[in-house]
Motif scaffolding. Sequence first.
Motif, PDB file in Angstrom:
ATOM      1  N   GLN A 112      -3.094   5.877  -1.862  1.00 55.47           N
ATOM      2  CA  GLN A 112      -3.877   7.068  -1.584  1.00 55.47           C
ATOM      3  C   GLN A 112      -3.048   8.307  -1.871  1.00 55.47           C
ATOM      4  OE1 GLN A 112      -4.891   6.755   2.701  1.00 55.47           O
ATOM      5  NE2 GLN A 112      -3.603   8.524   3.085  1.00 55.47           N
TER       6      GLN A 112
ATOM      7  N   VAL B 117      -5.164   1.162   7.968  1.00 51.55           N
ATOM      8  CA  VAL B 117      -5.446   0.780   6.575  1.00 51.55           C
ATOM      9  C   VAL B 117      -4.871  -0.606   6.281  1.00 51.55           C
ATOM     10  CG1 VAL B 117      -4.815   1.256   4.169  1.00 51.55           C
ATOM     11  CG2 VAL B 117      -5.654   3.112   5.621  1.00 51.55           C
TER      12      VAL B 117
ATOM     13  N   PHE C 269      -7.015   8.506  -3.519  1.00 46.57           N
ATOM     14  CA  PHE C 269      -7.684   7.845  -4.637  1.00 46.57           C
ATOM     15  C   PHE C 269      -8.168   8.904  -5.625  1.00 46.57           C
ATOM     16  CE2 PHE C 269      -9.265   4.598  -1.285  1.00 46.57           C
ATOM     17  CZ  PHE C 269      -8.002   4.040  -1.205  1.00 46.57           C
TER      18      PHE C 269
ATOM     19  N   GLN D 170      -7.398  -3.619   5.338  1.00 45.51           N
ATOM     20  CA  GLN D 170      -7.343  -4.117   3.963  1.00 45.51           C
ATOM     21  C   GLN D 170      -7.043  -5.608   3.935  1.00 45.51           C
ATOM     22  OE1 GLN D 170      -7.503  -2.351   0.565  1.00 45.51           O
ATOM     23  NE2 GLN D 170      -8.976  -1.746   2.090  1.00 45.51           N
TER      24      GLN D 170
ATOM     25  N   ASN E 278     -12.553  -0.648  -2.297  1.00 49.93           N
ATOM     26  CA  ASN E 278     -12.177  -1.999  -2.749  1.00 49.93           C
ATOM     27  C   ASN E 278     -13.332  -2.991  -2.643  1.00 49.93           C
ATOM     28  OD1 ASN E 278      -9.653  -1.515  -3.790  1.00 49.93           O
ATOM     29  ND2 ASN E 278      -8.673  -1.616  -1.773  1.00 49.93           N
TER      30      ASN E 278
ATOM     31  N   VAL F 133      -7.472  10.484   2.095  1.00 48.23           N
ATOM     32  CA  VAL F 133      -7.696   9.316   1.238  1.00 48.23           C
ATOM     33  C   VAL F 133      -8.209   9.707  -0.144  1.00 48.23           C
ATOM     34  CG1 VAL F 133     -10.042   8.830   2.069  1.00 48.23           C
ATOM     35  CG2 VAL F 133      -8.607   6.958   1.258  1.00 48.23           C
TER      36      VAL F 133
ATOM     37  N   PHE G 167       0.852  -1.187   0.000  1.00 48.19           N
ATOM     38  CA  PHE G 167       0.000   0.000   0.000  1.00 48.19           C
ATOM     39  C   PHE G 167       0.888   1.238   0.000  1.00 48.19           C
ATOM     40  CE2 PHE G 167      -1.794  -3.452   2.532  1.00 48.19           C
ATOM     41  CZ  PHE G 167      -2.937  -3.750   1.806  1.00 48.19           C
TER      42      PHE G 167
ATOM     43  N   TRP H 161     -10.839   3.181   2.092  1.00 44.85           N
ATOM     44  CA  TRP H 161     -10.067   2.131   1.386  1.00 44.85           C
ATOM     45  C   TRP H 161     -10.930   0.875   1.255  1.00 44.85           C
ATOM     46  CZ3 TRP H 161      -4.883   1.081  -0.284  1.00 44.85           C
ATOM     47  CH2 TRP H 161      -3.972   2.148  -0.162  1.00 44.85           C
ATOM     48  N   CYS H 162     -11.504   0.465   2.386  1.00 46.84           N
ATOM     49  CA  CYS H 162     -12.275  -0.790   2.369  1.00 46.84           C
ATOM     50  C   CYS H 162     -13.516  -0.658   1.499  1.00 46.84           C
ATOM     51  CB  CYS H 162     -12.650  -1.187   3.797  1.00 46.84           C
ATOM     52  SG  CYS H 162     -11.210  -1.694   4.777  1.00 46.84           S
TER      53      CYS H 162
ATOM     54  N   TRP I 152      -4.578   0.746  -4.569  1.00 48.22           N
ATOM     55  CA  TRP I 152      -3.470   0.427  -3.680  1.00 48.22           C
ATOM     56  C   TRP I 152      -2.682   1.652  -3.245  1.00 48.22           C
ATOM     57  CZ3 TRP I 152      -3.649  -0.554  -8.873  1.00 48.22           C
ATOM     58  CH2 TRP I 152      -2.688   0.073  -9.664  1.00 48.22           C
TER      59      TRP I 152
END
Lengths: 794, 285
Positions: A768, A376, A770, A380, A755, A687, A187, A751-752, A766
């Motif tokens: 940040q 994170v 995003f 993840q 994804n 993020v 990451f 993140w979660c 993968w």
Amino acid sequence: MKDSNRIIGASLPRPDARRLAAGRGTFTDDIILPRMVHMALVRSPYAHAMIKSIDTRKATKAEGVVRVITGEDLADICSPFIAGIEFLPNMISPPQYALAPTEAAWQGEAVCAILAESRALAEDAAQLVLVEWEELPAVVDPVAALKPDSPLVHSGLESNLVMTLPRAEGDTEAAFAEAAVVVEHSFEFGRQSGLALETRSVIADFEPAGRRLTVYQSHQTPYQMQDVYARHLGLDEHQVRVIVKDVGGAFGLKLHAYPDEMAAVAASVLLGRPVKYIADRQESFASDIHAREMTAAGRLAVNGEGNILGVEVDVLSAVGAYSVYPRTSVGEGIQAVQFTGAPYRLPAFKGRVRVVYQNKTPTGAYRAVGQPIGCVVIEQLLDLAAAELNLDQAEIRRRNNLGPADLPLKAAGGLEIEDVSLDACLTALLNKMDYEKLRRDQDEARRQGLCRGIGLATFVEQTAVGAGLYGPAGARISAQEGCSLRLEPSGLVRCATSATDQGQGTLTGIQQVVAETLGVKFDAVTTEDGDGGSTPYGGGSWASRGLSVGGEAARLAAIDLRRKILGAAAAISQETPDNLTLSGGEIFSDGKSLMALSELARIVHFRQDTLPSDVDCEMNVTRHFLPRKFPYFMANGIQASYLEVDLGTGAIKLLDHWVVEDCGLVVNPLLVDEQLRGGIVQGLGAVLYEHCLYDSSGQILTASLADYAVPLASEMPDIHVVHVENPTSGTGLGAKGAGEAGTLGAPAAVWCAVNDALRPLGAQVWKQPFTAAHIIEALRSANCPQEASELFEN
Amino acid sequence: MKAAAFKYLRAENLDNAFDAFAEYGDEALILAGGQSLMPTINLRLAQPAVLVDINHISGLSGIEQSGEKIQIGATTRHFELANSELVASKLPLIASAIKHVAHRGVRNRGTFGGSLVHADPAAEMPACAVALGATLVLESRAGERRISASDFFLGVMSTDRRPDEILTSIELSADGPGDVWAFRELSRRHGDFAMVGVTAKARRASERLEDLRLVVFGCEECPQISAVAASLAASGQEPVAIAQAVAEELNPMTDLTGDAETKRFQARSLIEQSLGDLLEGRADG
């Protein structure tokens, strides 16, 4: 049910909000002193260069210029910063000068200061300073920086590695060997900055006859800065007074000693005149500490039920050109490792952090230091494992949450955890967001071609750090907070605290604690902070300590003052103190009103002659508090994000956000809720938007608010806040910190969620932030068709 | 930062301004709303000798209709366009796009003409002016010159305006029956300059788009009509095919928000949606 008469626990608005909203704040730049001069700086245009010569002749003669100063002028009066850690003797930390004398190591490092009658005139003269530079190769990429043939960030270094710190606990090799599922991923985390609304500001006023230095500064801790100025300028500490007036946000970036601020203070010593230096927004981007730049490789072993068997994490933390003074820049990487998996049962843990210098702006403590990264990584990895096992994301968290049977705990990652309420928070979250229904909505949306995701992020939050952190490091930083209370002759109370308030409302919370503990009305107390010469010595504001530590000091002081008041009241009324109580500013004996506090105050201040000589009339107390039972108070909680990814453009739309937080006793729900929301917005900025971009030669590309995107209200979702109150036993008050929880958990939730949205497409983000470009990069690398309708048909 | 010293000249009429141009040449800069210029000066990226303030010249501001033409004065502010009923009914594309121009504070001072002359490739108004086939009226000592928006924009922040000219007004055709328009913009945050934007004007006749004037902005050096889009639309091609063809033809500049491939990817999606808006008469903006 809360007692409606209680002050602690009430959602009281901040008394100072009216003053600030009316424009009557006093920020450092509002202060104008007689004979004051203004400082502008010549900063290095190169990421790395030797200074061959500086010709200041033209600048010195320019209109309004009082003096032009280079590093050479400060060599005899100001010693450089070296930020080391005593228990890490191998850590490399080159000296950092107020004005770089021979070598500039980042684009923006100051080399020359112009003191003039106005800032505009100083800037005019700055354009006339001729610096002869010899450009050197810049080290920008952290991986390349570690290669043996890499150029060096400073010519005096032997390598660019600051330090490396491994940690191992339990048998990870066996854990991975016996695992039913092993998942791994790398990451990347982009550089960002704290971006306070009020930029860094300082006014130094040196009086040469008595060698007294008064500094007004927008800062989190006047006490630390008094020590820094005294030691580095060779002054006596009790002759140095740092005063912090109103501060417009700090977020950790105003916790450090900055060379440019040091230059302003040193210039005042040289000139014997007040010097004002206000960083403008452009130089803030180039010289405020940055944070977070890191890559983290994680690996997780779980059994067939999704129980964690072991975790491995390897972090490379890029910290810029210097280790920031006096707290160093290694905390981010260390905490990223420590917090990987911290909320969960970890039988085996293996971690390593490597910290590397580069020719970029130095990095330092920014809200939630390293913790968001550890969060994170583990969240993840858990989602990846859940997907392999076909387990629900909430369920895998429940199976691994630390529970009462595990606590208290010295965790494999190295943290000490007293008591957390992770299962209660998870349950509260799932109820609040109606998790099952949201999953059905998500499925329905997918059938309509909308790509939506749900993300969960469990976190523990290290707050109210005690002496265990900076003590062994050898840093001259107090972890103890103090409070002085003084009963005025009118029966009103002045409170002076070492905790400082940069807009959080800390002073309001302390006022509530004092008023209720003492037994007076909320309005009967005023608070004061930030005068390093007169408020009680302490830490100030860092690591979410204002209410948890500063509030406890206030509580102890209020108990003592109450005891004194009731002692005097007993003498006056010939009662025994045990029969007396103080409530609402009135003294009662067995429930009957005896006298108003104002009457007692009048007597103890003005009519001591009427009292026996042994009656204590000294209505002034100071108490301090230092967390000792635990090294810190571990708050905890969970966040959730619901969002939509536009597969055509890569845009992310935040639909909803939830947080359940346990910060122990909630002194003021209104203020805690807004701390959480504000923190979450900063986490969402991290993020989705914020990124300090550099080109390959180390030039910063995002030095304005047009290029560096902060989150704006128009893009923010509703943020729903729920509290679980599980008071710490480490204090009588029971409050833990709440300042960093939002920033800590929000990135992982997003993140979660992203994804989760992309997983059916075989795509994954993968790094940040995003950006739309990164989403598209992820879709392209998974060969996703751009037509949403084609995506979810199977 | 603080601006370097400059002279300030408040022009009461065009002649005052022309005098300043004659005296100072390209050392003189025109101050209209100042929303791009003042930050540039405050960052010392521009250090003009003199600022010629044209805000007080009468006749440069206002929105008027004469026949099928709408005349917009160059110093008409964005908020005036946003609040104008005439613009809402006769130039609905402008009314929709104006909401994407920065934030309220900027719209309160920023001017329509200033935005055109500044010619930021990611700005909304230049793209709209091209899509709507606007005519720009420039004045100098030598007299009046009229130029179509399509010919006015030459490159990144570069236009056909000569140093001695002032843009005084912009002429647009009022929407007529059958006219359809579209405006879609992708920005990092609402109010930011476009990462990619699409605006278009056409006449819809029997499920086809005639005289399609489609402009992709925030991408290339300056806004221009896509000839491919017009010809494919006229031949009745599906939006998805038109979008693909236009996107492939684009030559996007890389900026902080994305490289050429990213922008082409995003443009394709926005073009397809915009064509859908036109065909369905969906004026959603």
